[in-house]
Design a protein around this motif. Structure first.
Motif, short mmCIF file in Angstrom:
data_model
loop_
_atom_site.label_atom_id
_atom_site.label_comp_id
_atom_site.label_asym_id
_atom_site.label_seq_id
_atom_site.Cartn_x
_atom_site.Cartn_y
_atom_site.Cartn_z
N ARG A 85 0.89 -1.14 -0.06
CA ARG A 85 0.00 -0.06 0.02
C ARG A 85 0.97 1.26 -0.10
N ARG A 86 0.58 2.22 -0.90
CA ARG A 86 1.19 3.52 -0.96
C ARG A 86 0.94 4.27 0.43
N ILE A 87 2.00 5.15 0.85
CA ILE A 87 1.89 5.70 2.07
C ILE A 87 2.37 7.36 1.56
N SER A 88 3.15 7.50 0.53
CA SER A 88 3.30 8.91 0.43
C SER A 88 2.45 9.52 -1.01
N PHE A 89 2.02 10.69 -0.57
CA PHE A 89 1.18 11.29 -1.72
C PHE A 89 1.58 12.81 -1.72
N GLY A 90 2.51 13.31 -1.20
CA GLY A 90 2.96 14.67 -1.22
C GLY A 90 3.50 15.22 -2.46
N GLU A 91 3.98 16.41 -2.98
CA GLU A 91 4.56 16.70 -4.14
C GLU A 91 6.01 16.27 -3.91
N GLY A 92 6.60 15.91 -5.25
CA GLY A 92 7.88 15.48 -5.31
C GLY A 92 8.17 13.96 -5.11
N ARG A 93 9.56 13.40 -4.76
CA ARG A 93 9.73 12.11 -4.96
C ARG A 93 10.13 11.81 -3.45
N TYR A 94 10.04 10.54 -2.96
CA TYR A 94 10.32 10.10 -1.57
C TYR A 94 11.37 8.84 -1.82
N GLY A 95 12.33 8.64 -0.98
CA GLY A 95 13.29 7.65 -1.17
C GLY A 95 13.70 7.35 0.30
N THR A 96 14.73 6.43 0.39
CA THR A 96 15.67 6.09 1.68
C THR A 96 14.81 6.08 3.15
N PRO A 97 13.55 5.14 2.90
CA PRO A 97 12.87 5.15 4.10
C PRO A 97 13.37 4.20 5.19
N VAL A 98 13.23 4.72 6.48
CA VAL A 98 13.84 3.80 7.54
C VAL A 98 12.56 4.16 8.77
N TRP A 99 12.25 2.64 9.15
CA TRP A 99 11.24 2.44 10.19
C TRP A 99 11.75 2.98 11.55
N SER A 100 11.02 3.93 12.38
CA SER A 100 11.50 4.22 13.49
C SER A 100 11.61 3.11 14.75
N PRO A 101 12.35 3.28 15.43
CA PRO A 101 12.50 2.03 16.63
C PRO A 101 11.22 1.81 17.29
N ARG A 102 10.34 3.19 17.51
CA ARG A 102 9.20 3.10 18.20
C ARG A 102 7.82 2.28 17.32
N GLY A 103 8.11 2.40 15.91
CA GLY A 103 7.18 1.88 15.23
C GLY A 103 6.19 2.87 14.60
N ASP A 104 6.17 4.06 15.33
CA ASP A 104 4.96 4.92 14.81
C ASP A 104 5.25 6.05 13.63
N LEU A 105 6.78 6.03 13.21
CA LEU A 105 7.11 7.08 12.22
C LEU A 105 7.87 6.16 11.12
N VAL A 106 8.18 6.74 10.01
CA VAL A 106 8.78 6.47 9.02
C VAL A 106 9.68 7.64 8.41
N MET A 161 6.79 10.70 8.49
CA MET A 161 5.33 10.61 8.56
C MET A 161 4.88 9.55 9.40
N ARG A 162 3.46 9.32 9.68
CA ARG A 162 3.03 8.32 10.30
C ARG A 162 3.26 7.14 9.32
N THR A 163 2.98 5.84 9.84
CA THR A 163 2.95 4.77 8.91
C THR A 163 1.63 4.71 7.95
N ASP A 164 0.75 5.39 8.24
CA ASP A 164 -0.43 5.56 7.41
C ASP A 164 -0.21 6.44 6.29
N GLY A 165 0.86 7.29 6.37
CA GLY A 165 0.98 8.21 5.42
C GLY A 165 0.63 9.71 5.99
N SER A 166 0.00 9.75 7.29
CA SER A 166 -0.50 10.90 7.74
C SER A 166 0.66 11.81 8.36
N GLU A 167 0.36 13.24 8.84
CA GLU A 167 1.50 13.97 9.52
C GLU A 167 2.48 14.10 8.99
#
Length: 438
Positions: A327-348, A363-369
């Motif tokens: 499932r896609r989670i990024s929808f802002g303008e531009g391109r996104y890369g090098t994702p890293v999951w937070s040790p807390r599990g709540d952010l990328v 961003m949140r793992t659902d793409g918000s905030e």
């Protein structure tokens, strides 16, 4: 802050006892007034320990103040000095608005350093937690200081610390068109840096194992990109057997450290694979006519975030570790890369490219905030985020453009506050923050 100020006025002017709330620094995304703390130079319990006591005190203060959450009260403001293991003169410390008081003692003897410390909530007049004693060899004195700072940070914020940790990175030297790159390791604050590879071939993107004893990286030693595993203690590297393909790159360990997840290019197509290190068993996780790369696992190891251009532009996706429809989670303008999951599990965390600029964001793992933590000017490129062990701080590298420019390491709080350059000898890129040391 208002309640504690009123408590201070009552004590100073009326001399009456006041019941104050226990000290706790709550970290939010808003503006935080740094908490004032005092740390008198730790006592030397044995003659000849004075320099070591002063150095340990200095490093503890640098750790705490470097977070942007704490403000050190200068010793010139002290009304009285404190003798370790005696009750503090609380009115003297309240009078200079000290909220936390850190005291300690140091002894150097027989090749060992012994550090004792106590932490006090000045306004309640109570000790926070129990006093502790830490012991290490003389060469490990900085680690002792970091451990004390981690304890203080944790007791005041309620979060785990991150000072007693290390960072693996690529140290770069030489002209821009002929850079020598070596895998290096350092303390989180840039100290005790040392090289782990010889620089005979191009190396990219080192990544720590969950236990911090091994490192994965991509090397061109064989002429094409191949994944190697490096033992941190021995600095001995060996190639990882991946699935058959032209190029293997962008590796990371699984959460149990037993498998490697990576990108593999074969037949003009790039997909994400996983290989069991012990058995050599390979599993293909994506199968699409697009470029899938940059995989990073969730803290529980059940999901993977990665980058893909399957939508026509470089975006972020999440899927189960066993594969399946992402499932896609990024929808802002531009391109996104090098994702890293937070040790807390709540952010990328990620690198965002937009309008000719590179930014570090989360961003949140659902793409918000979604929010950007660094806003590099047109003269810099920010990329390659990595998380502190407690998920509070992100380190990344900033590339200065131009003929003489090169990359440097920076850190920033996930709120976007406290952007700081991390000291390093020469240029440095591709950081990977390891776990807390044991």
């Amino acid at each position: 802050m208002f309640k504690k100020l009123m408590a201070l006025l009552l004590v100073v002017f009326l001399g009456a006892p006041v019941v104050a709330e226990p000290l706790r620094l709550t970290i939010t995304d808003g503006v935080i007034e740094p908490l004032p703390y005092a740390i008198p130079t730790f006592q030397a319990e044995i003659a000849g320990s004075e320099d070591m006591a002063a150095n340990i005190t200095r490093v503890i203060a640098e750790d705490l103040s470097g977070t942007g959450l704490f403000r050190q009260i200068p010793s010139s403001a002290f009304i009285s000095q404190h003798i370790f293991d005696t009750t503090p003169a609380y009115p003297d410390w309240r009078a200079i608005n000290t909220q936390a008081l850190i005291t300690g003692a140091v002894a150097v003897q027989g090749g060992q350093v012994v550090v004792k410390f106590r932490l006090y909530d000045v306004f309640t007049g109570a000790e926070m937690g129990d006093g502790q004693q830490l012991v290490a060899g003389v060469d490990g004195w900085r680690r002792l200081a970091h451990k004390v700072a981690d304890q203080v940070y944790s007791r005041i914020t309620g979060e785990s610390g991150y000072f007693d940790s290390r960072v693996i990175y690529v140290a770069e030297s030489g002209p821009k068109d002929n850079r020598r790159k070596v895998i290096s390791i350092m303390d989180y604050d840039g100290q005790n840096a040392q090289s782990l590879t010889q620089g005979n071939s191009l190396v990219l993107a080192p990544r720590f194992s969950p236990t911090g004893d091994r490192v994965l990286y991509t090397s061109y030693e064989s002429g094409s990109p191949r994944i190697y595993m490096l033992n941190v203690s021995s600095a001995v590297a060996q190639p990882i057997t991946t699935a058959p393909g032209n190029m293997a790159f962008s590796p990371r360990f699984s959460r149990d450290g037993q498998r490697v997840i990576y990108s593999l290019e074969t037949g003009g197509n790039t997909d994400i694979w996983m290989t069991d290190i012990a058995t050599g068993q390979h599993s293909r996780l994506t199968n699409a006519p697009s470029i899938e790369t940059g995989p990073s696992l969730s803290p529980d190891g059940s999901q993977i975030v990665f980058e893909s251009d399957r939508s026509g532009t470089q975006q972020l996706y999440i899927m189960p570790v066993t594969g399946g429809e992402p499932r896609r989670i990024s929808f802002g303008e531009g391109r996104y890369g090098t994702p890293v999951w937070s040790p807390r599990g709540d952010l990328v965390a990620f690198t965002k490219q937009n309008a000719g600029r590179f930014h570090i964001g989360v961003m949140r793992t659902d793409g918000s905030e979604e929010r950007l933590l660094s806003s590099a000017s047109g003269g810099f490129l920010d990329e390659g985020p990595t998380w502190a062990p407690n998920g509070r701080v992100i380190m990344f590298f900033r590339e200065a453009l131009g003929a003489g420019g090169g990359p440097s390491l920076y850190s920033v709080d996930i709120s976007g506050r406290n952007l700081r350059q991390v000291p390093s000898n020469g240029f440095a890129s591709d950081p990977s923050w390891g776990p807390l040391l044991r």
